[in-house]
Design a protein around this motif. Structure first.
Motif, mmCIF file in Angstrom:
data_model
loop_
_atom_site.group_PDB
_atom_site.id
_atom_site.type_symbol
_atom_site.label_atom_id
_atom_site.label_comp_id
_atom_site.label_asym_id
_atom_site.label_seq_id
_atom_site.Cartn_x
_atom_site.Cartn_y
_atom_site.Cartn_z
ATOM 1 N N SER A 4 0.835 -1.201 0.000
ATOM 2 C CA SER A 4 0.000 0.000 0.000
ATOM 3 C C SER A 4 0.866 1.245 0.000
ATOM 4 N N TYR A 5 0.300 2.311 -0.521
ATOM 5 C CA TYR A 5 0.945 3.622 -0.490
ATOM 6 C C TYR A 5 0.071 4.526 0.346
ATOM 7 N N ASN A 6 0.655 5.217 1.270
ATOM 8 C CA ASN A 6 -0.122 6.153 2.096
ATOM 9 C C ASN A 6 -1.440 5.520 2.548
ATOM 10 N N GLU A 9 -4.319 0.707 -0.034
ATOM 11 C CA GLU A 9 -3.814 -0.595 -0.422
ATOM 12 C C GLU A 9 -3.864 -0.738 -1.935
ATOM 13 N N VAL A 10 -2.759 -1.071 -2.542
ATOM 14 C CA VAL A 10 -2.704 -1.173 -3.994
ATOM 15 C C VAL A 10 -2.756 -2.632 -4.439
ATOM 16 N N LEU A 11 -2.006 -3.476 -3.736
ATOM 17 C CA LEU A 11 -2.141 -4.914 -3.989
ATOM 18 C C LEU A 11 -2.724 -5.526 -2.721
ATOM 19 N N PRO A 29 -7.474 -3.331 -16.118
ATOM 20 C CA PRO A 29 -7.597 -1.888 -16.303
ATOM 21 C C PRO A 29 -6.402 -1.126 -15.735
ATOM 22 N N SER A 30 -6.262 0.116 -16.176
ATOM 23 C CA SER A 30 -5.200 0.993 -15.698
ATOM 24 C C SER A 30 -5.332 1.228 -14.197
ATOM 25 N N GLY A 31 -4.210 1.320 -13.525
ATOM 26 C CA GLY A 31 -4.229 1.614 -12.094
ATOM 27 C C GLY A 31 -4.580 0.436 -11.217
ATOM 28 N N THR A 32 -4.542 -0.759 -11.799
ATOM 29 C CA THR A 32 -4.970 -1.959 -11.097
ATOM 30 C C THR A 32 -3.870 -2.552 -10.219
ATOM 31 N N GLY A 33 -2.640 -2.201 -10.545
ATOM 32 C CA GLY A 33 -1.533 -2.710 -9.744
ATOM 33 C C GLY A 33 -0.660 -3.710 -10.485
ATOM 34 N N LYS A 34 -0.751 -3.728 -11.794
ATOM 35 C CA LYS A 34 0.038 -4.703 -12.562
ATOM 36 C C LYS A 34 1.530 -4.355 -12.498
ATOM 37 N N THR A 35 1.825 -3.072 -12.735
ATOM 38 C CA THR A 35 3.215 -2.639 -12.647
ATOM 39 C C THR A 35 3.750 -2.865 -11.236
ATOM 40 N N THR A 36 2.926 -2.480 -10.274
ATOM 41 C CA THR A 36 3.343 -2.639 -8.883
ATOM 42 C C THR A 36 3.665 -4.094 -8.575
ATOM 43 N N LEU A 37 2.859 -4.992 -9.077
ATOM 44 C CA LEU A 37 3.104 -6.417 -8.846
ATOM 45 C C LEU A 37 4.465 -6.835 -9.412
ATOM 46 N N LEU A 44 11.652 -3.482 -6.522
ATOM 47 C CA LEU A 44 11.692 -2.052 -6.842
ATOM 48 C C LEU A 44 10.588 -1.357 -6.066
ATOM 49 N N GLU A 45 9.529 -2.106 -5.769
ATOM 50 C CA GLU A 45 8.529 -1.657 -4.803
ATOM 51 C C GLU A 45 8.634 -2.594 -3.606
ATOM 52 N N LYS A 46 8.289 -2.070 -2.451
ATOM 53 C CA LYS A 46 8.527 -2.833 -1.231
ATOM 54 C C LYS A 46 7.231 -3.283 -0.573
ATOM 55 N N ASP A 158 7.089 -5.007 -18.488
ATOM 56 C CA ASP A 158 5.988 -4.122 -18.085
ATOM 57 C C ASP A 158 5.542 -3.275 -19.274
ATOM 58 N N GLU A 159 4.464 -3.653 -19.888
ATOM 59 C CA GLU A 159 3.939 -2.941 -21.058
ATOM 60 C C GLU A 159 5.063 -2.507 -21.996
ATOM 61 N N PRO A 160 5.798 -3.475 -22.505
ATOM 62 C CA PRO A 160 7.010 -3.141 -23.264
ATOM 63 C C PRO A 160 6.746 -2.410 -24.573
ATOM 64 N N THR A 190 0.564 -6.449 -20.383
ATOM 65 C CA THR A 190 0.360 -5.909 -21.725
ATOM 66 C C THR A 190 -1.084 -5.514 -21.980
ATOM 67 N N HIS A 191 -1.230 -4.590 -22.926
ATOM 68 C CA HIS A 191 -2.566 -4.269 -23.436
ATOM 69 C C HIS A 191 -2.750 -4.840 -24.833
ATOM 70 N N GLU A 192 -1.733 -5.575 -25.321
ATOM 71 C CA GLU A 192 -1.824 -6.198 -26.646
ATOM 72 C C GLU A 192 -2.520 -7.551 -26.484
HETATM 73 N N1 LIG Z 1 4.756 5.467 -6.024
HETATM 74 C C1 LIG Z 1 3.433 5.477 -5.858
HETATM 75 N N2 LIG Z 1 2.871 6.224 -4.889
HETATM 76 C C2 LIG Z 1 1.549 6.250 -4.703
HETATM 77 N N3 LIG Z 1 0.666 5.553 -5.438
HETATM 78 C C3 LIG Z 1 1.150 4.784 -6.414
HETATM 79 C C4 LIG Z 1 2.560 4.704 -6.685
HETATM 80 N N4 LIG Z 1 2.727 3.859 -7.720
HETATM 81 C C5 LIG Z 1 1.522 3.445 -8.074
HETATM 82 N N5 LIG Z 1 0.558 3.978 -7.291
HETATM 83 C C6 LIG Z 1 -0.879 3.725 -7.377
HETATM 84 O O1 LIG Z 1 -1.029 2.343 -7.306
HETATM 85 C C7 LIG Z 1 -2.054 1.900 -8.165
HETATM 86 C C8 LIG Z 1 -1.537 0.803 -9.055
HETATM 87 O O2 LIG Z 1 -0.578 1.345 -9.931
HETATM 88 P P1 LIG Z 1 0.126 0.490 -11.080
HETATM 89 O O3 LIG Z 1 1.058 1.384 -11.770
HETATM 90 O O4 LIG Z 1 0.669 -0.741 -10.480
HETATM 91 O O5 LIG Z 1 -1.089 0.128 -12.034
HETATM 92 P P2 LIG Z 1 -1.070 -0.596 -13.440
HETATM 93 O O6 LIG Z 1 -1.991 -1.734 -13.337
HETATM 94 O O7 LIG Z 1 0.330 -0.889 -13.847
HETATM 95 O O8 LIG Z 1 -1.694 0.498 -14.396
HETATM 96 P P3 LIG Z 1 -1.321 0.901 -15.919
HETATM 97 O O9 LIG Z 1 -2.044 -0.053 -16.792
HETATM 98 O O10 LIG Z 1 -1.829 2.291 -16.038
HETATM 99 O O11 LIG Z 1 0.164 0.825 -16.052
HETATM 100 C C9 LIG Z 1 -2.542 3.116 -8.909
HETATM 101 O O12 LIG Z 1 -3.751 3.523 -8.306
HETATM 102 C C10 LIG Z 1 -1.474 4.147 -8.700
HETATM 103 O O13 LIG Z 1 -2.035 5.422 -8.650
#
Ligand SMILES: Nc1ncnc2c1ncn2[C@@H]1O[C@H](COP(=O)(O)OP(=O)(O)OP(=O)(O)O)[C@@H](O)[C@H]1O
Ligand SMILES: [Mg+2]
Lengths: 250, 225
Positions: A4-6, A9-11, A29-37, A44-46, A158-160, A190-192
């Motif tokens: 979670s950030y602040n 909870e993101v994942l 969808p965007s903002g779902t947490g795929k990159t974070t995962l 790179l994320e903790k 990550d979405e290369p 990916t979105h492909e």
């Molecule tokens: N460093 C950060 N600080 C605060 N919130 C963050 C940070 N990084 C990501 N988030 C939030 O975490 C959530 C997940 O982000 P993430 O980038 O993992 O989504 P994603 O699935 O990769 O989206 P996309 O398809 O747009 O790349 C989003 O709501 C984003 O706003």
């Protein structure tokens, strides 16, 4: 795995296992947490809590030492959406540097390995160029070669292709396909959709920090009974059609 | 004494004392660089209390005129040392000059280094981390080479300011080129004042020019293509 950030909870409890050599795509969808995962996998994320096992390396995120973090990162390679190529190094230096610094290879060994990897991604004639002179597609292929040169056990994409001009997407997908087919364990965000369908052994649909559904490409793309999955796919396909129309319409 | 031989003698005097300026410039630049690296590291690390103190120090060093720092070092250090139990000894004017100019300079260049570090994109850190670089390897192989081209122009400026500020050190009794100038003016009851200041101006401008040239050369060498 939780993150979670602040306090947001993101994942929210992700549990997934991937076989050696498997190709797994993540959609959602965007903002779902795929990159974070993906970024949690190489720290790179903790994540606040959770465990990870790669081969014989078994780690708990709450008690990672600096050495553990390095071990984890050295078993994985990551290919970034924005390429993240080192700006002050030539193409071949980009690929060589970590081999010399991290793996303690000799210059000659690193050079030979880099040349081989760059040849595989079709950049043999660009090895002495600086990044500012390459296209996005070429930069991304350098990124892939750089990761592979370290002979990781796992590669993370990550979405290369989402930062690329449409006409450059194909050359990069081709390289990713080669990697996936080489037996390298591959995680791909990916979105492909067509590409994911074609190359994946397993597809993971994520939404709001949860894994909604995991299955074969066929299960997810054609036979899913999950409302959310179907809604997401419908929306994506509609967008794609719209884009095609726009292109045709000029 | 003819005008010509007088002139020659005067120039000789200046050239004899010029090394004093150069030594002070080089040593305070070195001290300043060392201390600025430390300062910048501490400020970027965001260590509670220590980082704030470093920030405060930088604001102080940058906001107090060099001349005042020079006096503080020269008159203050001998008073402070016994207080913190380091014995009593006088500080030589040379040492006071090097210390005060060095610390003054460090404030300036820390304010050059910090933004240069922050200018390196996060993506470069992530790439290096993901490849398994240790923090040291990342810094020296990836981050520093990208900081240097950003920092050099500002660093060059700071060196020029440092050179200018050494024109103050005669105020604590160092006979450098300015000191020589003052003595010579006094000897001639001010008749050659303009000429002498003009010579001094040329000497400072030559030092700055050389420094600038060196920094420019370096800039070309480290530029990112
Ligand atoms: N460093 C950060 N600080 C605060 N919130 C963050 C940070 N990084 C990501 N988030 C939030 O975490 C959530 C997940 O982000 P993430 O980038 O993992 O989504 P994603 O699935 O990769 O989206 P996309 O398809 O747009 O790349 C989003 O709501 C984003 O706003
Ligand atoms: Mg993302």
């Amino acid at each position: 795995m939780h993150i979670s950030y602040n306090q947001k909870e993101v994942l929210k409890g992700i549990n997934l296992s991937v076989e050696k050599g498997e190709v797994v795509s993540f959609i959602g969808p965007s903002g779902t947490g795929k990159t974070t995962l993906l970024k949690c996998i190489n720290y790179l994320e903790k994540p606040q809590q959770g465990e990870i096992q790669i081969g014989d390396l078994h780690l708990n995120y709450q008690s990672l030492s600096k050495q553990d973090i390095l071990k984890l990162r050295r078993k994985t390679a990551m290919v970034f959406q924005m390429f993240n190529i080192f700006k002050h190094k030539t193409v071949i230096q980009n690929v060589m540097d970590a081999q010399i610094a991290v793996q303690k290879k000799s210059k000659n060994e690193a050079y030979a390995m880099s040349l081989k990897q760059l040849e595989n991604v079709g950049l043999k004639d660009k090895i002495n160029e600086y990044p500012s002179r390459l296209s996005g597609g070429q930069l991304q292929r350098v990124g892939i070669a750089r990761g592979l040169a370290l002979e990781p056990e796992l590669i993370l994409f990550d979405e290369p292709t989402s930062a690329l001009d449409p006409e450059l997407v194909e050359e990069v997908l081709k390289v990713i396909e080669d990697v996936a087919k080489s037996g390298m364990t591959t995680l791909l965000v990916t979105h492909e959709m067509d590409f994911a369908k074609r190359i994946s052994d397993k597809v993971v649909f994520m939404e709001n920090g949860h894994i909604v559904e995991v299955g074969t490409p066929e299960q997810i793309f054609e036979k899913s009974v999950n409302v959310r999955t179907r809604q997401f796919l419908k929306k994506i396909y509609a967008e794609q059609d719209q884009q095609k129309l726009n292109i045709k319409g000029g | 004494m003819t005008l010509e031989t007088g002139m020659q003698e005067l120039l000789m005097e200046f050239l004899k004392t010029l090394p004093i300026n150069i030594i002070i410039i080089i040593l305070s630049a070195a001290l300043g660089l060392l201390f600025a690296v430390l300062l910048t590291f501490v400020r970027l690390k965001r260590i509670p209390v220590i980082s704030q103190l470093a920030d405060l120090y930088v604001s102080f060093a940058r906001s107090v005129p060099g001349l005042i720092l020079l006096f503080i070092a020269y008159f203050g250090i001998p008073k402070v040392l016994p207080l913190i139990g380091l014995g009593t000894y006088d500080i030589s004017p040379m040492h006071a000059a090097i210390i005060s100019m060095g610390f003054y300079h460090s404030g300036y260049i820390s304010e050059v280094f910090r933004p240069a570090y922050l200018a390196v994109e996060k993506s470069q850190h992530e790439a290096a981390d993901s490849l398994g670089y240790t923090p040291m390897q990342k810094f020296f192989r990836i981050i520093l080479p990208q900081m240097v081209p950003v920092a050099l122009p500002g660093y060059g400026n700071a060196l020029v300011y440092l050179i200018h500020d050494t024109s103050l050190i005669f105020a604590i009794g160092i006979v450098d080129i300015m000191g020589t100038a003052e003595l010579s003016i006094a000897r001639s009851y001010g008749t050659n004042q303009i000429l002498i200041y003009f010579i001094i101006a040329l000497m400072f401008s030559a030092m700055c020019f050389t420094t600038d040239g060196l920094v420019r050369k370096l800039e070309k060498r480290v530029a990112i293509r």
